[in-house]
Motif scaffolding. Structure first.
Motif, PDB file in Angstrom:
ATOM      1  N   TYR A  56       0.837  -1.201   0.000  1.00  0.00           N
ATOM      2  CA  TYR A  56       0.000   0.000   0.000  1.00  0.00           C
ATOM      3  C   TYR A  56       0.874   1.254   0.000  1.00  0.00           C
ATOM      4  N   LEU A  57       1.920   1.247   0.811  1.00  0.00           N
ATOM      5  CA  LEU A  57       2.811   2.408   0.862  1.00  0.00           C
ATOM      6  C   LEU A  57       3.592   2.595  -0.429  1.00  0.00           C
ATOM      7  N   GLU A  58       3.789   1.524  -1.171  1.00  0.00           N
ATOM      8  CA  GLU A  58       4.495   1.624  -2.453  1.00  0.00           C
ATOM      9  C   GLU A  58       3.567   2.086  -3.569  1.00  0.00           C
ATOM     10  N   GLY A  59       2.286   2.256  -3.277  1.00  0.00           N
ATOM     11  CA  GLY A  59       1.361   2.786  -4.271  1.00  0.00           C
ATOM     12  C   GLY A  59       0.530   1.739  -4.984  1.00  0.00           C
ATOM     13  N   VAL A  60       0.612   0.489  -4.554  1.00  0.00           N
ATOM     14  CA  VAL A  60      -0.200  -0.574  -5.159  1.00  0.00           C
ATOM     15  C   VAL A  60      -1.627  -0.419  -4.630  1.00  0.00           C
ATOM     16  N   SER A  61      -2.621  -0.537  -5.507  1.00  0.00           N
ATOM     17  CA  SER A  61      -4.006  -0.318  -5.099  1.00  0.00           C
ATOM     18  C   SER A  61      -4.503  -1.454  -4.204  1.00  0.00           C
ATOM     19  N   LEU A  62      -5.574  -1.189  -3.473  1.00  0.00           N
ATOM     20  CA  LEU A  62      -6.141  -2.185  -2.560  1.00  0.00           C
ATOM     21  C   LEU A  62      -6.589  -3.435  -3.302  1.00  0.00           C
ATOM     22  N   ARG A  63      -7.195  -3.261  -4.467  1.00  0.00           N
ATOM     23  CA  ARG A  63      -7.648  -4.425  -5.248  1.00  0.00           C
ATOM     24  C   ARG A  63      -6.475  -5.246  -5.769  1.00  0.00           C
ATOM     25  N   PRO A  95       3.720   2.330  -9.818  1.00  0.00           N
ATOM     26  CA  PRO A  95       4.417   1.057  -9.638  1.00  0.00           C
ATOM     27  C   PRO A  95       3.908   0.002 -10.619  1.00  0.00           C
ATOM     28  N   ALA A  96       4.829  -0.741 -11.188  1.00  0.00           N
ATOM     29  CA  ALA A  96       4.507  -1.910 -11.995  1.00  0.00           C
ATOM     30  C   ALA A  96       5.174  -3.076 -11.286  1.00  0.00           C
ATOM     31  N   TYR A  97       4.473  -4.166 -11.135  1.00  0.00           N
ATOM     32  CA  TYR A  97       5.036  -5.267 -10.362  1.00  0.00           C
ATOM     33  C   TYR A  97       5.023  -6.552 -11.174  1.00  0.00           C
ATOM     34  N   GLY A 116      18.461  -0.355 -14.869  1.00  0.00           N
ATOM     35  CA  GLY A 116      18.427   1.098 -14.998  1.00  0.00           C
ATOM     36  C   GLY A 116      16.998   1.613 -15.015  1.00  0.00           C
ATOM     37  N   GLY A 117      16.850   2.879 -14.654  1.00  0.00           N
ATOM     38  CA  GLY A 117      15.519   3.471 -14.706  1.00  0.00           C
ATOM     39  C   GLY A 117      15.150   4.173 -13.416  1.00  0.00           C
ATOM     40  N   SER A 118      13.901   4.178 -13.107  1.00  0.00           N
ATOM     41  CA  SER A 118      13.362   4.968 -12.009  1.00  0.00           C
ATOM     42  C   SER A 118      13.734   4.453 -10.627  1.00  0.00           C
ATOM     43  N   GLY A 119      13.496   3.224 -10.377  1.00  0.00           N
ATOM     44  CA  GLY A 119      13.740   2.650  -9.061  1.00  0.00           C
ATOM     45  C   GLY A 119      13.103   1.283  -8.996  1.00  0.00           C
ATOM     46  N   MET A 120      13.606   0.453  -8.092  1.00  0.00           N
ATOM     47  CA  MET A 120      13.126  -0.915  -8.037  1.00  0.00           C
ATOM     48  C   MET A 120      13.201  -1.407  -6.599  1.00  0.00           C
ATOM     49  N   LEU A 121      12.239  -2.237  -6.227  1.00  0.00           N
ATOM     50  CA  LEU A 121      12.206  -2.850  -4.909  1.00  0.00           C
ATOM     51  C   LEU A 121      11.908  -4.326  -5.096  1.00  0.00           C
ATOM     52  N   ILE A 122      12.654  -5.168  -4.405  1.00  0.00           N
ATOM     53  CA  ILE A 122      12.418  -6.614  -4.458  1.00  0.00           C
ATOM     54  C   ILE A 122      12.056  -7.063  -3.049  1.00  0.00           C
ATOM     55  N   THR A 123      10.941  -7.749  -2.924  1.00  0.00           N
ATOM     56  CA  THR A 123      10.500  -8.235  -1.628  1.00  0.00           C
ATOM     57  C   THR A 123      10.039  -9.679  -1.742  1.00  0.00           C
ATOM     58  N   GLU A 124      10.193 -10.405  -0.651  1.00  0.00           N
ATOM     59  CA  GLU A 124       9.779 -11.805  -0.621  1.00  0.00           C
ATOM     60  C   GLU A 124       8.260 -11.875  -0.549  1.00  0.00           C
ATOM     61  N   LEU A 125       7.698 -12.835  -1.254  1.00  0.00           N
ATOM     62  CA  LEU A 125       6.253 -13.032  -1.252  1.00  0.00           C
ATOM     63  C   LEU A 125       6.005 -14.536  -1.210  1.00  0.00           C
ATOM     64  N   ASP A 127       6.992 -18.137  -1.340  1.00  0.00           N
ATOM     65  CA  ASP A 127       8.147 -18.823  -1.920  1.00  0.00           C
ATOM     66  C   ASP A 127       8.617 -18.149  -3.212  1.00  0.00           C
ATOM     67  N   LYS A 128       8.024 -16.997  -3.542  1.00  0.00           N
ATOM     68  CA  LYS A 128       8.410 -16.261  -4.746  1.00  0.00           C
ATOM     69  C   LYS A 128       8.879 -14.875  -4.344  1.00  0.00           C
ATOM     70  N   PHE A 129       9.187 -14.062  -5.328  1.00  0.00           N
ATOM     71  CA  PHE A 129       9.649 -12.704  -5.085  1.00  0.00           C
ATOM     72  C   PHE A 129       8.796 -11.729  -5.884  1.00  0.00           C
ATOM     73  N   MET A 130       8.542 -10.585  -5.281  1.00  0.00           N
ATOM     74  CA  MET A 130       7.810  -9.535  -5.981  1.00  0.00           C
ATOM     75  C   MET A 130       8.797  -8.430  -6.313  1.00  0.00           C
ATOM     76  N   LEU A 131       8.811  -8.052  -7.567  1.00  0.00           N
ATOM     77  CA  LEU A 131       9.657  -6.978  -8.043  1.00  0.00           C
ATOM     78  C   LEU A 131       8.749  -5.806  -8.378  1.00  0.00           C
ATOM     79  N   ILE A 132       8.953  -4.705  -7.700  1.00  0.00           N
ATOM     80  CA  ILE A 132       8.166  -3.490  -7.961  1.00  0.00           C
ATOM     81  C   ILE A 132       9.102  -2.484  -8.608  1.00  0.00           C
ATOM     82  N   LYS A 133       8.705  -2.005  -9.770  1.00  0.00           N
ATOM     83  CA  LYS A 133       9.501  -1.026 -10.501  1.00  0.00           C
ATOM     84  C   LYS A 133       8.614   0.172 -10.800  1.00  0.00           C
ATOM     85  N   TRP A 134       9.138   1.350 -10.576  1.00  0.00           N
ATOM     86  CA  TRP A 134       8.370   2.554 -10.840  1.00  0.00           C
ATOM     87  C   TRP A 134       8.624   3.025 -12.249  1.00  0.00           C
ATOM     88  N   GLU A 135       7.549   3.281 -12.947  1.00  0.00           N
ATOM     89  CA  GLU A 135       7.651   3.775 -14.312  1.00  0.00           C
ATOM     90  C   GLU A 135       6.973   5.131 -14.396  1.00  0.00           C
TER      91      GLU A 135
END
Length: 139
Positions: A56-63, A95-97, A116-125, A127-135
């Motif tokens: 939510y803080l990264e800007g991902v919508s509730l849905r 954010p695009a994930y 390269g680009g805007s910024g990226m965050l990798i978090t555990e989800l 047994d997988k990983f979520m990559l959030i990249k801002w465009e």
């Protein structure tokens, strides 16, 4: 067998008093209070609460959070209210994930063009990983 105490007066003078909705009912002899044992209920693991609030803080919508974590968007909204989290400001970035397994994540990061680009965050989800990249929004 563990005999509960009265939730109203704390007395141990308890007797059984029937069954209601498949739960044992009790009667306190001291204060004449009828009660059932507190049910455990459905509690969501704190891991999902923290992940939902991070997203939510990264800007991902509730849905979108609902689809990703499998937790109701109403629950996420209630957690946001409970912990008094302020909505992120609207910027020119969104954010695009992606959900990736370990091998896919290694391949993604190994390409310099993806880093390269805007910024990226990798978090555990799980047994997988979520990559959030801002465009940047395209005008």
């Amino acid at each position: 067998m563990h005999i509960p105490q009265c939730p109203k007066c704390g007395s141990q003078k308890i007797i059984k008093s029937g069954v209601v909705n498949n739960r044992q009912r009790f009667h306190c002899k001291k204060c004449s209070y009828y009660f059932t044992i507190n049910k455990l209920g459905k509690k969501i693991d704190d891991y999902y609460v923290i992940k939902a609030l991070q997203l939510y803080l990264e800007g991902v919508s509730l849905r979108e959070i609902e689809r990703l974590l499998g937790v109701s968007h109403v629950s996420v909204m209630n957690w946001v209210r409970k912990y008094n989290i302020k909505a992120p400001e609207r910027y020119d970035y969104r954010p695009a994930y992606q959900i990736l397994n370990h091998q896919e994540l290694q391949e993604f990061i190994s390409k310099p063009s993806n880093i390269g680009g805007s910024g990226m965050l990798i978090t555990e989800l799980g047994d997988k990983f979520m990559l959030i990249k801002w465009e940047r929004f395209k005008d």
